[in-house]
Design a protein around this motif. Structure first.
Motif, PDB file in Angstrom:
ATOM      1  N   LEU B   5       0.848  -1.185   0.000  1.00 13.01           N
ATOM      2  CA  LEU B   5       0.000   0.000   0.000  1.00 13.01           C
ATOM      3  C   LEU B   5       0.882   1.232   0.000  1.00 13.01           C
ATOM      4  O   LEU B   5       1.829   1.324   0.792  1.00 13.01           O
ATOM      5  CB  LEU B   5      -0.912   0.017   1.232  1.00 13.01           C
ATOM      6  N   LEU B   6       0.572   2.164  -0.890  1.00 16.04           N
ATOM      7  CA  LEU B   6       1.323   3.418  -0.958  1.00 16.04           C
ATOM      8  C   LEU B   6       0.343   4.546  -0.652  1.00 16.04           C
ATOM      9  O   LEU B   6      -0.514   4.884  -1.490  1.00 16.04           O
ATOM     10  CB  LEU B   6       1.930   3.566  -2.361  1.00 16.04           C
ATOM     11  N   ALA B  60       6.245  -6.147  -4.462  1.00 20.49           N
ATOM     12  CA  ALA B  60       4.899  -6.723  -4.413  1.00 20.49           C
ATOM     13  C   ALA B  60       4.344  -6.929  -5.812  1.00 20.49           C
ATOM     14  O   ALA B  60       4.847  -6.369  -6.783  1.00 20.49           O
ATOM     15  CB  ALA B  60       3.977  -5.813  -3.602  1.00 20.49           C
ATOM     16  N   ASP B  61       3.297  -7.776  -5.890  1.00 20.61           N
ATOM     17  CA  ASP B  61       2.654  -8.030  -7.183  1.00 20.61           C
ATOM     18  C   ASP B  61       1.557  -7.012  -7.451  1.00 20.61           C
ATOM     19  O   ASP B  61       1.245  -6.681  -8.591  1.00 20.61           O
ATOM     20  CB  ASP B  61       2.030  -9.435  -7.171  1.00 20.61           C
ATOM     21  N   LEU B  62       0.951  -6.536  -6.365  1.00 22.37           N
ATOM     22  CA  LEU B  62      -0.144  -5.575  -6.466  1.00 22.37           C
ATOM     23  C   LEU B  62       0.222  -4.360  -5.632  1.00 22.37           C
ATOM     24  O   LEU B  62       0.567  -4.490  -4.458  1.00 22.37           O
ATOM     25  CB  LEU B  62      -1.436  -6.202  -5.929  1.00 22.37           C
ATOM     26  N   MET B 137      -7.934   4.113 -11.077  1.00 19.74           N
ATOM     27  CA  MET B 137      -7.226   3.749 -12.306  1.00 19.74           C
ATOM     28  C   MET B 137      -6.423   2.478 -12.053  1.00 19.74           C
ATOM     29  O   MET B 137      -5.693   2.388 -11.072  1.00 19.74           O
ATOM     30  CB  MET B 137      -6.296   4.902 -12.714  1.00 19.74           C
ATOM     31  N   LEU B 138      -6.548   1.500 -12.932  1.00 17.32           N
ATOM     32  CA  LEU B 138      -5.838   0.229 -12.786  1.00 17.32           C
ATOM     33  C   LEU B 138      -4.935   0.032 -13.996  1.00 17.32           C
ATOM     34  O   LEU B 138      -5.375   0.118 -15.144  1.00 17.32           O
ATOM     35  CB  LEU B 138      -6.837  -0.925 -12.658  1.00 17.32           C
ATOM     36  N   VAL B 147      -2.861   0.071  -8.812  1.00 18.76           N
ATOM     37  CA  VAL B 147      -4.200   0.657  -8.710  1.00 18.76           C
ATOM     38  C   VAL B 147      -4.066   1.982  -7.971  1.00 18.76           C
ATOM     39  O   VAL B 147      -3.466   2.040  -6.911  1.00 18.76           O
ATOM     40  CB  VAL B 147      -5.147  -0.259  -7.910  1.00 18.76           C
ATOM     41  N   SER B 148      -4.637   3.028  -8.555  1.00 22.14           N
ATOM     42  CA  SER B 148      -4.571   4.336  -7.924  1.00 22.14           C
ATOM     43  C   SER B 148      -5.977   4.828  -7.635  1.00 22.14           C
ATOM     44  O   SER B 148      -6.832   4.808  -8.522  1.00 22.14           O
ATOM     45  CB  SER B 148      -3.845   5.310  -8.844  1.00 22.14           C
TER      46      SER B 148
END
Lengths: 416, 416
Positions: B5-6, B60-62, B137-138, B147-148
């Motif tokens: 998570l960012l 990470a992958d996601l 947005m993905l 994902v943003s």
């Protein structure tokens, strides 16, 4: 001075527990002009802690860790830190005395695993924890400072206020970050931005304006750095005035305040009293009001009348009103607020009645339909709000809009 | 699948705003067996975002980012992301239609700066945001997913539930993380650990037990990974039973529940009603009770009697009782709970009266002194609690201990 926060704990990372420590620490450090440049949340595994320490100590002067210092088997921060610096763990007798006293006060037997909490890395300075058993630990290393504290919020806060902040105060270097907050309510972010466009375009480069939306409100934050003789402080004050003049009524407060505190100050000033009659907000409005210290000087209490029966018996709402119009109607909210004000014997009253959700919606009264009324001896003002479908958000919006409607009544401002 | 998570936003980093998005996202992803391996909170500056993307995409992958997608001048995430992937921003007509409809519904004029929110990186898949104007947005890139989403919580939640989770559900790979929660109240972490020492020592290596303390409670979490035919599920169920048998009365619930839900289920089962008479908890107890869906079936309401006058007029507390013993006394709490139960006409009642702090303490009644009583038609149980000095914590402890005393009354369990 730059700080990095290292939040240790699987229960934080996987969402079981909400991290409130970071916000608290950032605010405390900000007050000492120590800027938090990053915050990393990691697993309580040895490898993650070592990686985290490496990374944060490379990027900041002060690294603060929370978590991983309890007495149970999944707490490994202390051992990892000692290994990281290549030192032994030694028994600290002040900490041991504190641990023993903590258990004695609570009339509980002390366990071996609690005694082991008095072991600390031999290169650390202990920051006493009178709220629990795990001490804070401060290590100076290669010009950097590492502070490790328990994750339990009130213990971490005690150690911060009594140990860490006094230590850091001597390191402050004369710079001051100036924030100025303006609180607005009832208008969205983009509308406010449009009204402030001219002001923003003409702002000097060293001053910034941030928009901090929360349900029903937008907090505006002006920020600048003050150093020695520069006039950042007065520039920010001037900009705040321009913004207030431009935005008008929707600005309800300035600085460190809240809508609850603002109405409290006005009631105190005029020696008036307030009560509340709540339905859908279920005591949340009473909660908000009483969070302001000294509220008992003007706030008498609340009737939370959740059922038809209690609306009638406690607030005097007429049976026919409820059967003809329903609980969520202008007719009922008028009787709730006027009945409540008289029964509770106060100068002002706020009443709420609506459908917070998720259930309860009807074709003509969807979830989020909320009637709010405010009343004085001479005036009753009602408004029907249309909130969304999120229950907690609706409860919060109901309470703050009720307080804002009261503020406008108290100050004779145009209502919504 | 691993996720990072960012969290983007100076207002989060410097503590102005509390980050609740991370907890929400972690919980949602955990439900899909996607493990959050790190969470980084960064400034909304281009360099910080680029560094953050680099770091998270490597680990990470996601990667899910929140923040920096509003219509005001300090929102730069979208531009930075487009630059990061070397793509242009293009107008998305579905998003434009949504933005226009959003403003039309609220009867507000649409601004150019809002139209610009319909620009998206040309390599992204749009995740609709019906709660606001900034779309999610993905972007799929080199086998990773970015994902943003906007930082405003209810908008982020909408996009997550309606866009992101359905997309991720197809990627689930058959593994299942099993959590089993047990909820305990009234006993500290180290005492519980001592009682569970034998069980913990004999637990298989692939199952973990975590202690998650919160004010007044300790949540226990058993965790294991289930794959195909292995019997992790039944092993965890067996361990949960052993723990329940060992700990006894202090375990009030299991799984996804709360003390409020537990008493609600019992009241529903027996067809009984509840009311509350609050002083120091100021409506918080009513709040907790009504957070459980369906509570209106058993909960009638609350009288928050903050002043002496309302304690007398609304609850029937005798004047002499108040003058002789004070509001914070056994005599007064008995009259509050019995008077409240009769006036509100319910089968059960809970009453609270104490000194939440920070002010109000006296030599014989320091801050944190709280009397709580529960009453049925035939029985009144009182207890004097000695909490600490933190107001919010005291309010919370008062309410949950009141609910626990009621649970023990309802289930005929030994009181504290």
């Amino acid at each position: 001075m730059k700080a990095a926060l290292l939040i240790i704990g699987d229960e934080i990372l996987n969402g079981t527990t909400l991290d409130t420590n970071s916000q608290y620490l950032a605010r405390q450090l900000e007050g000492l002009n120590i800027k938090v440049v990053e915050r990393n949340t990691i697993s309580d595994k040895k490898e993650a802690i070592i990686k985290g320490l490496d990374h944060c100590l490379a990027n900041a002067d002060l690294v603060v860790t929370t978590g991983g210092l309890g007495p149970t088997k999944d707490d490994i921060t202390k051992k990892t830190i000692a290994e990281y610096f290549g030192v032994e763990l030694v028994m600290n007798h002040d900490v041991l005395a504190q641990v023993e006293s903590f258990f004695a006060k609570k009339n509980r037997p002390i366990l071996e695993v609690n005694r082991l909490q008095a072991l600390v890395p031999e290169n650390c300075m202990v920051l006493q924890n009178k709220m629990g058993t795990a001490p804070g630990m401060l290590i100076e290393h290669n010009g950097k400072i590492l502070v490790s504290m328990p994750g339990v919020p009130h213990e971490m806060q005690y150690i911060t206020e009594n140990g860490l902040l006094p230590y850091l105060e001597i390191l402050n270097n004369g710079q001051e970050i100036i924030h100025h907050h303006l609180h607005t309510i009832g208008v969205g972010e983009s509308r406010i931005a449009q009204q402030l466009e001219a002001i923003e375009d003409s702002m000097p480069a060293h001053i910034g304006l941030a928009y901090l939306p929360s349900p029903g409100m937008v907090k505006l934050r002006l920020t600048g750095v003050s150093e020695g003789e520069n006039n950042t402080k007065s520039q920010i004050a001037g900009l705040a005035n321009s913004i207030k003049q431009t935005l008008g009524t929707i600005v309800f407060g300035e600085g460190n305040t809240s809508i609850s505190q603002v109405i409290g100050e006005q009631l105190l000033k005029t020696g008036k009293t307030l009560s509340t009659a709540e339905s859908c907000s279920s005591g949340y409005l009473a909660q908000l009001i009483t969070q302001t210290p000294g509220s008992s000087q003007y706030y008498e209490g609340s009737i939370v009348a959740y059922s038809y029966r209690l609306k009638k018996e406690l607030l005097g709402v007429k049976h026919d009103t409820l059967t003809e119009h329903g609980a969520v109607s202008e007719e009922t909210i008028i009787e709730m607020v006027e009945g409540g004000r008289k029964k509770l014997g106060t100068d002002y009253a706020i009443a709420t009645s609506g459908i917070a959700g998720p259930g309860g919606g009807m074709p003509n009264k969807p979830v989020g339909t909320v009637w709010i009324a405010v009343a004085s001896q001479n005036q009753t003002i009602t408004k029907k709000w249309q909130f969304g479908s999120d229950r907690a958000r609706n409860t919060h919006l109901t309470a703050i809009m009720g307080l804002e409607m009261l503020r406008r009544l108290l100050l004779n401002l145009p209502q919504f």
